[in-house]
Design a protein around this motif. Sequence first.
Motif, PDB file in Angstrom:
ATOM      1  N   UNK A 188      28.937  -6.704  33.615  1.00 31.27           N
ATOM      2  CA  UNK A 188      28.757  -8.039  34.203  1.00 31.27           C
ATOM      3  C   UNK A 188      27.454  -8.108  34.995  1.00 31.27           C
ATOM      4  N   UNK A 189      27.037  -9.348  35.230  1.00 29.68           N
ATOM      5  CA  UNK A 189      25.883  -9.528  36.114  1.00 29.68           C
ATOM      6  C   UNK A 189      26.322  -9.277  37.556  1.00 29.68           C
ATOM      7  N   UNK A 190      25.356  -8.921  38.383  1.00 28.12           N
ATOM      8  CA  UNK A 190      25.677  -8.632  39.781  1.00 28.12           C
ATOM      9  C   UNK A 190      25.995  -9.931  40.519  1.00 28.12           C
ATOM     10  N   UNK A 191      26.813  -9.837  41.575  1.00 33.36           N
ATOM     11  CA  UNK A 191      27.042 -11.028  42.396  1.00 33.36           C
ATOM     12  C   UNK A 191      25.758 -11.425  43.127  1.00 33.36           C
ATOM     13  N   UNK A 238      26.638   0.060  39.586  1.00 34.15           N
ATOM     14  CA  UNK A 238      27.852  -0.134  38.778  1.00 34.15           C
ATOM     15  C   UNK A 238      28.977  -0.827  39.564  1.00 34.15           C
ATOM     16  N   UNK A 251      28.178  -4.358  39.551  1.00 42.75           N
ATOM     17  CA  UNK A 251      28.364  -4.931  38.218  1.00 42.75           C
ATOM     18  C   UNK A 251      29.849  -5.176  37.930  1.00 42.75           C
ATOM     19  N   UNK A 252      30.682  -4.281  38.429  1.00 41.42           N
ATOM     20  CA  UNK A 252      32.138  -4.477  38.264  1.00 41.42           C
ATOM     21  C   UNK A 252      32.677  -5.424  39.335  1.00 41.42           C
ATOM     22  N   UNK A 273      19.351 -10.428  42.725  1.00 42.74           N
ATOM     23  CA  UNK A 273      20.364  -9.653  41.995  1.00 42.74           C
ATOM     24  C   UNK A 273      19.944  -9.307  40.569  1.00 42.74           C
ATOM     25  N   UNK A 300      18.638  -7.468  37.518  1.00 45.19           N
ATOM     26  CA  UNK A 300      18.319  -6.068  37.231  1.00 45.19           C
ATOM     27  C   UNK A 300      16.960  -5.997  36.542  1.00 45.19           C
ATOM     28  N   UNK A 305      17.379  -7.039  32.868  1.00 43.75           N
ATOM     29  CA  UNK A 305      17.399  -8.485  32.609  1.00 43.75           C
ATOM     30  C   UNK A 305      16.035  -9.111  32.850  1.00 43.75           C
ATOM     31  N   UNK A 351      26.014  -1.509  28.183  1.00 40.24           N
ATOM     32  CA  UNK A 351      27.213  -1.477  29.022  1.00 40.24           C
ATOM     33  C   UNK A 351      27.005  -2.189  30.344  1.00 40.24           C
ATOM     34  N   UNK A 352      25.777  -2.312  30.780  1.00 43.23           N
ATOM     35  CA  UNK A 352      25.449  -2.921  32.082  1.00 43.23           C
ATOM     36  C   UNK A 352      26.039  -2.172  33.266  1.00 43.23           C
ATOM     37  N   UNK A 353      26.476  -0.939  33.094  1.00 46.63           N
ATOM     38  CA  UNK A 353      26.887  -0.204  34.285  1.00 46.63           C
ATOM     39  C   UNK A 353      26.582   1.288  34.211  1.00 46.63           C
ATOM     40  N   UNK A 354      25.545   1.619  33.469  1.00 46.89           N
ATOM     41  CA  UNK A 354      25.010   2.971  33.643  1.00 46.89           C
ATOM     42  C   UNK A 354      25.575   4.061  32.765  1.00 46.89           C
ATOM     43  N   UNK A 383      19.371  -0.941  33.903  1.00 46.40           N
ATOM     44  CA  UNK A 383      20.486  -1.783  34.368  1.00 46.40           C
ATOM     45  C   UNK A 383      20.962  -1.355  35.744  1.00 46.40           C
ATOM     46  N   UNK A 384      20.518  -0.170  36.205  1.00 46.41           N
ATOM     47  CA  UNK A 384      20.947   0.327  37.519  1.00 46.41           C
ATOM     48  C   UNK A 384      19.813   0.235  38.539  1.00 46.41           C
TER      49      UNK A 384
END
Lengths: 285, 159
Positions: free
Chosen positions: A1-4, A39, A42-43, B19, B21, B24, B39-42, B59-60
């Motif tokens: 997901x995109x970050x808040x 991460x 992102x979650x 925000x 990344x 993006x 995955x957008x989370x590493x 992405x991180x």
Amino acid sequence: MKLPPLEYACPTSLSEAVALLAAGGGEARALAGGQSLMPMLAFRVVAPALLVDLRKLPELREIEISADGVRLGAMVRWRDIEDDERLTAAHPLLKAAVAHVAHYQIRNRGTVGGSIAHADPAAEMPGIAVTCDAEIAATGAAGQRTIRAADFFLSALTTALKHDEIITEIRLPAWPAKRRWGFREFARRRGDFAMAAAALFYDQDAAGKAINAHVGMIGVGDRPCRLPEVEALLNGRTIDEATIERAAEITSATVDAQEDIHASAAYRRSLAGTMVERALRSAAA
Amino acid sequence: MPTKFEVNGKPVSVNVEARTTLADCLRHHLRLTGTHVGCEHGVCGACTVIVDGDAVRSCLMLAAQAEGSKVVTVEGLSNDEALTPLQASFRRHHALQCGFCTPGMITTAHALLSEEPDCDADRVREVLSGNLCRCTGYISIVEAVLDARSAYKKPNGNA
Ligand SMILES: Cc1cc2nc3c(=O)[nH]c(=O)nc-3n(C[C@H](O)[C@H](O)[C@H](O)COP(=O)(O)OP(=O)(O)OC[C@H]3O[C@@H](n4cnc5c(N)ncnc54)[C@H](O)[C@@H]3O)c2cc1C
Ligand code: FES
Ligand code: FES
């Protein structure tokens, strides 16, 4: 997901960084390597209003080795430890443990301070800190303080750090040249978090018996811990095959194990014993 | 927030939300869609780019954290006329099928070979352990990287 949605600040002094965290009143978070925080964002496990980037605080990047031990600045990366040849002698256990942390790209950004603050029960650095009686230095709005690793990790992802405190360094006591040590980790894939890992060391008296045994366990309970029953067994004994087998049995019998999607508690207890057995065998070799 | 850095040798200036990344920012703001987001989370490594010489997961990292840095993406590791030795080696060894993981493999391999042109198969496997591929089974990728080593060795010896 995109970050808040969030704000970003990149202070150039520690006092400014602390002031930003203090003003944020729990809604502001330090950003180090971002390899755990990004991460989590992102979650959307966390959604702080402000990120305070520590990258412009060069004083947090130093590795200092002296007669007192090893001081790791909070922003020292896994990569920096890997590249520092001096640490092979100054702290072989640290070096061996950090070799198991994450993957190439993550190692280029992840930091020791971030790992300690994040407090993943399966992370190597918190385990080394607990095993080695490290001290964690932090600076907050109320000033500086030093926290013993044994008092720092409260449970998974929960520490004694206050919201306005920044970890500045981790101090590992000096490492005698003749110390015996071992590190063994089991993970499904290279670089993954440990399903169980043992970090241990002992010194020897004139008769070759173990003294000052420290046995640490990573990835088994909700935080890294020492195994006092196993240490008591080792102290005063020659580390022979019978002692090693007994140590593995006591580990499996006494360790506090968690169950999660990766493994049952029973499996973890058994694995913990195997890791202690292998680490001891390599220490005694 | 206004952010300036360098991408593939050219200065860029973007105005992104804090925000955003780096992945993006590269894809949506700079239209450099060679960098893939899996995955957008590493965990997958598809988004790997090189920042100041180090392979990192884009992405991180926030775009804002790239301020003042030199970023190299997979686009910066190709030229229009012919395949580079690393690309040619990937082709020769069938080191890609769908190609989704390939930008991350190329950037990671380039960073590795630039620093360690003498690395062995174990080291290649260790370094690529952070990059997932759903197609090839990895063996061909490891072979391609090993075969490209000669192109990274300095002419006067073994670098
Ligand atoms: C795919 C993957 C695999 C990984 N595998 C492993 C592994 O096997 N073993 C392992 O140990 N780790 C692993 N990691 C995590 C990695 O090592 C992280 O780098 C580390 O846990 C956190 O460090 P960081 O600098 O990235 O911190 P960040 O992500 O920036 O921050 C983490 C937390 O610490 C806080 N924080 C950061 N620095 C400070 C400071 N100086 N003072 C106070 N608070 C601070 C932040 O506010 C945040 O809450 C993995 C990560 C990924 C994405
Ligand atoms: S998209 Fe960055 S690691 Fe998967
Ligand atoms: S070629 Fe398809 S994911 Fe690697």
